[in-house]
Design a protein around this motif. Structure first.
Motif, PDB file in Angstrom:
ATOM      1  N   GLN A  95       0.836  -1.192   0.000  1.00 17.52           N
ATOM      2  CA  GLN A  95       0.000   0.000   0.000  1.00 17.52           C
ATOM      3  C   GLN A  95       0.876   1.249   0.000  1.00 17.52           C
ATOM      4  OE1 GLN A  95      -2.274  -0.596   3.570  1.00 17.52           O
ATOM      5  NE2 GLN A  95      -3.827  -1.819   2.539  1.00 17.52           N
ATOM      6  N   LYS A  96       0.462   2.240  -0.788  1.00 18.01           N
ATOM      7  CA  LYS A  96       1.220   3.491  -0.827  1.00 18.01           C
ATOM      8  C   LYS A  96       1.112   4.224   0.499  1.00 18.01           C
ATOM      9  CE  LYS A  96       1.158   4.150  -5.736  1.00 18.01           C
ATOM     10  NZ  LYS A  96       0.967   5.022  -6.851  1.00 18.01           N
ATOM     11  N   GLN A  97      -0.070   4.266   1.064  1.00 20.29           N
ATOM     12  CA  GLN A  97      -0.291   4.883   2.368  1.00 20.29           C
ATOM     13  C   GLN A  97      -0.859   3.812   3.291  1.00 20.29           C
ATOM     14  OE1 GLN A  97       1.133   7.310   3.199  1.00 20.29           O
ATOM     15  NE2 GLN A  97       0.354   9.269   2.519  1.00 20.29           N
ATOM     16  N   ALA A  98       0.019   3.120   3.985  1.00 17.86           N
ATOM     17  CA  ALA A  98      -0.418   2.060   4.890  1.00 17.86           C
ATOM     18  C   ALA A  98      -1.127   2.664   6.094  1.00 17.86           C
ATOM     19  CB  ALA A  98       0.772   1.240   5.348  1.00 17.86           C
ATOM     20  N   LYS A  99      -2.151   1.966   6.536  1.00 22.47           N
ATOM     21  CA  LYS A  99      -2.864   2.395   7.737  1.00 22.47           C
ATOM     22  C   LYS A  99      -1.900   2.332   8.917  1.00 22.47           C
ATOM     23  CE  LYS A  99      -6.574   0.975  10.777  1.00 22.47           C
ATOM     24  NZ  LYS A  99      -6.097   0.028  11.787  1.00 22.47           N
ATOM     25  N   PRO A 100      -1.802   3.419   9.676  1.00 26.63           N
ATOM     26  CA  PRO A 100      -0.878   3.418  10.818  1.00 26.63           C
ATOM     27  C   PRO A 100      -1.239   2.330  11.828  1.00 26.63           C
ATOM     28  CG  PRO A 100      -1.686   5.637  10.375  1.00 26.63           C
ATOM     29  CD  PRO A 100      -2.486   4.704   9.528  1.00 26.63           C
ATOM     30  N   MET A 101      -0.218   1.707  12.376  1.00 27.87           N
ATOM     31  CA  MET A 101      -0.410   0.699  13.411  1.00 27.87           C
ATOM     32  C   MET A 101      -0.155   1.351  14.769  1.00 27.87           C
ATOM     33  SD  MET A 101       1.650  -2.423  11.562  1.00 27.87           S
ATOM     34  CE  MET A 101       1.367  -3.688  12.781  1.00 27.87           C
ATOM     35  N   THR A 102      -0.929   0.930  15.753  1.00 27.01           N
ATOM     36  CA  THR A 102      -0.695   1.419  17.110  1.00 27.01           C
ATOM     37  C   THR A 102       0.490   0.672  17.706  1.00 27.01           C
ATOM     38  OG1 THR A 102      -2.119  -0.226  18.147  1.00 27.01           O
ATOM     39  CG2 THR A 102      -3.175   1.831  17.398  1.00 27.01           C
ATOM     40  N   GLU A 103       1.003   1.182  18.800  1.00 34.45           N
ATOM     41  CA  GLU A 103       2.107   0.504  19.499  1.00 34.45           C
ATOM     42  C   GLU A 103       1.690  -0.911  19.895  1.00 34.45           C
ATOM     43  OE1 GLU A 103       5.919   0.096  21.386  1.00 34.45           O
ATOM     44  OE2 GLU A 103       5.206   1.682  20.083  1.00 34.45           O
ATOM     45  N   ALA A 104       0.458  -1.071  20.353  1.00 34.26           N
ATOM     46  CA  ALA A 104      -0.023  -2.404  20.740  1.00 34.26           C
ATOM     47  C   ALA A 104      -0.069  -3.350  19.540  1.00 34.26           C
ATOM     48  CB  ALA A 104      -1.406  -2.302  21.375  1.00 34.26           C
ATOM     49  N   GLU A 105      -0.511  -2.864  18.394  1.00 27.56           N
ATOM     50  CA  GLU A 105      -0.542  -3.696  17.187  1.00 27.56           C
ATOM     51  C   GLU A 105       0.870  -4.096  16.758  1.00 27.56           C
ATOM     52  OE1 GLU A 105      -4.430  -2.388  14.645  1.00 27.56           O
ATOM     53  OE2 GLU A 105      -2.784  -0.940  14.742  1.00 27.56           O
ATOM     54  N   VAL A 106       1.787  -3.152  16.827  1.00 25.31           N
ATOM     55  CA  VAL A 106       3.177  -3.439  16.456  1.00 25.31           C
ATOM     56  C   VAL A 106       3.766  -4.477  17.405  1.00 25.31           C
ATOM     57  CG1 VAL A 106       5.507  -2.455  16.353  1.00 25.31           C
ATOM     58  CG2 VAL A 106       3.588  -1.247  15.311  1.00 25.31           C
ATOM     59  N   LEU A 107       3.549  -4.300  18.694  1.00 22.16           N
ATOM     60  CA  LEU A 107       4.070  -5.260  19.670  1.00 22.16           C
ATOM     61  C   LEU A 107       3.474  -6.650  19.453  1.00 22.16           C
ATOM     62  CD1 LEU A 107       4.173  -3.070  22.898  1.00 22.16           C
ATOM     63  CD2 LEU A 107       6.103  -3.834  21.493  1.00 22.16           C
ATOM     64  N   ASN A 108       2.192  -6.719  19.167  1.00 24.10           N
ATOM     65  CA  ASN A 108       1.533  -7.994  18.904  1.00 24.10           C
ATOM     66  C   ASN A 108       2.105  -8.642  17.647  1.00 24.10           C
ATOM     67  OD1 ASN A 108      -0.367 -10.078  19.266  1.00 24.10           O
ATOM     68  ND2 ASN A 108      -1.851  -9.023  17.967  1.00 24.10           N
ATOM     69  N   PHE A 109       2.282  -7.850  16.610  1.00 24.15           N
ATOM     70  CA  PHE A 109       2.840  -8.331  15.348  1.00 24.15           C
ATOM     71  C   PHE A 109       4.260  -8.869  15.549  1.00 24.15           C
ATOM     72  CE2 PHE A 109       5.049  -7.052  11.307  1.00 24.15           C
ATOM     73  CZ  PHE A 109       4.518  -8.059  10.517  1.00 24.15           C
ATOM     74  N   LEU A 110       5.104  -8.092  16.218  1.00 28.10           N
ATOM     75  CA  LEU A 110       6.483  -8.511  16.434  1.00 28.10           C
ATOM     76  C   LEU A 110       6.568  -9.710  17.378  1.00 28.10           C
ATOM     77  CD1 LEU A 110       8.239  -5.033  16.651  1.00 28.10           C
ATOM     78  CD2 LEU A 110       8.227  -6.636  14.729  1.00 28.10           C
ATOM     79  N   SER A 111       5.672  -9.781  18.332  1.00 29.87           N
ATOM     80  CA  SER A 111       5.628 -10.937  19.228  1.00 29.87           C
ATOM     81  C   SER A 111       5.317 -12.218  18.456  1.00 29.87           C
ATOM     82  CB  SER A 111       4.586 -10.717  20.324  1.00 29.87           C
ATOM     83  OG  SER A 111       4.457 -11.877  21.115  1.00 29.87           O
ATOM     84  N   ALA A 112       4.353 -12.146  17.554  1.00 25.26           N
ATOM     85  CA  ALA A 112       4.028 -13.313  16.715  1.00 25.26           C
ATOM     86  C   ALA A 112       5.235 -13.720  15.878  1.00 25.26           C
ATOM     87  CB  ALA A 112       2.822 -13.008  15.824  1.00 25.26           C
ATOM     88  N   CYS A 113       5.960 -12.746  15.363  1.00 25.29           N
ATOM     89  CA  CYS A 113       7.150 -13.031  14.554  1.00 25.29           C
ATOM     90  C   CYS A 113       8.245 -13.685  15.398  1.00 25.29           C
ATOM     91  CB  CYS A 113       7.674 -11.753  13.912  1.00 25.29           C
ATOM     92  SG  CYS A 113       6.526 -11.036  12.711  1.00 25.29           S
ATOM     93  N   ARG A 114       8.450 -13.168  16.614  1.00 23.78           N
ATOM     94  CA  ARG A 114       9.454 -13.761  17.502  1.00 23.78           C
ATOM     95  C   ARG A 114       9.085 -15.196  17.852  1.00 23.78           C
ATOM     96  NH1 ARG A 114       9.779  -8.573  19.432  1.00 23.78           N
ATOM     97  NH2 ARG A 114       8.152  -8.884  20.986  1.00 23.78           N
ATOM     98  N   GLN A 115       7.803 -15.424  18.125  1.00 23.10           N
ATOM     99  CA  GLN A 115       7.356 -16.786  18.455  1.00 23.10           C
ATOM    100  C   GLN A 115       7.560 -17.717  17.264  1.00 23.10           C
ATOM    101  OE1 GLN A 115       3.431 -17.010  20.362  1.00 23.10           O
ATOM    102  NE2 GLN A 115       3.711 -14.861  20.902  1.00 23.10           N
ATOM    103  N   TRP A 116       7.289 -17.225  16.051  1.00 19.66           N
ATOM    104  CA  TRP A 116       7.490 -18.060  14.875  1.00 19.66           C
ATOM    105  C   TRP A 116       8.975 -18.406  14.704  1.00 19.66           C
ATOM    106  CZ3 TRP A 116      10.120 -17.569  10.239  1.00 19.66           C
ATOM    107  CH2 TRP A 116       9.856 -18.573   9.305  1.00 19.66           C
ATOM    108  N   LEU A 117       9.841 -17.406  14.875  1.00 19.91           N
ATOM    109  CA  LEU A 117      11.269 -17.666  14.750  1.00 19.91           C
ATOM    110  C   LEU A 117      11.728 -18.695  15.782  1.00 19.91           C
ATOM    111  CD1 LEU A 117      12.586 -14.027  14.213  1.00 19.91           C
ATOM    112  CD2 LEU A 117      12.642 -15.888  12.540  1.00 19.91           C
ATOM    113  N   ALA A 118      11.240 -18.567  17.002  1.00 23.32           N
ATOM    114  CA  ALA A 118      11.639 -19.491  18.062  1.00 23.32           C
ATOM    115  C   ALA A 118      11.153 -20.912  17.785  1.00 23.32           C
ATOM    116  CB  ALA A 118      11.083 -19.012  19.407  1.00 23.32           C
ATOM    117  N   ALA A 119      10.059 -21.051  17.070  1.00 29.26           N
ATOM    118  CA  ALA A 119       9.489 -22.375  16.787  1.00 29.26           C
ATOM    119  C   ALA A 119      10.211 -23.085  15.643  1.00 29.26           C
ATOM    120  CB  ALA A 119       8.005 -22.257  16.467  1.00 29.26           C
ATOM    121  N   GLN A 120      11.041 -22.373  14.917  1.00 30.95           N
ATOM    122  CA  GLN A 120      11.702 -22.990  13.758  1.00 30.95           C
ATOM    123  C   GLN A 120      12.907 -23.791  14.153  1.00 30.95           C
ATOM    124  OE1 GLN A 120       9.932 -22.728  10.818  1.00 30.95           O
ATOM    125  NE2 GLN A 120       8.629 -21.849  12.379  1.00 30.95           N
TER     126      GLN A 120
END
Length: 120
Positions: A95-120
């Motif tokens: 998207q050219k203008q992505a909908k802004p993410m809140t701090e909580a959304e970013v933390l949730n997103f990055l947490s899911a990514c960290r959990q995925w990395l740890a599971a590999q």
């Protein structure tokens, strides 16, 4: 246990640590600039590169859309990337203008990514 096995696990652990550090860098960058599109694009590229390194180019490189999300979710104990996070991964980087993410959304997103990395 042979040296080859030990070396394999050391390299895998090193790869995981480096990816985890990149997630921290991406979060710091997001805090400084609040650019959700760039954050998600960077994280998406990191996840894809990591998945290719772990699962092989032939298996991962052609995945997109729901197949990509299914692959990410299959690598963990439960689905980490639900509808909302999946939509961020699939649409925000393009998207050219992505909908802004809140701090909580970013933390949730990055947490899911960290959990995925740890599971590999």
């Amino acid at each position: 246990m042979g040296w080859g096995v030990v070396r394999y696990f050391r390299l895998a652990a090193r790869r995981r640590r480096l990816a985890q550090r990149r997630l921290i860098d991406f979060h710091k960058d997001w805090r400084a600039h609040q650019e959700s599109g760039r954050l998600v694009a960077d994280v998406s590229a990191l996840l894809r590169r990591y998945a290719i390194a772990v699962d092989g180019r032939d298996h991962v490189a052609g995945l997109s859309g729901k197949a990509w999300i299914d692959h990410l979710n299959s690598g963990a104990a439960g689905p980490l990337f639900g509808d909302r996070l999946a939509q961020h991964l699939l649409k925000t980087p393009y998207q050219k203008q992505a909908k802004p993410m809140t701090e909580a959304e970013v933390l949730n997103f990055l947490s899911a990514c960290r959990q995925w990395l740890a599971a590999q």
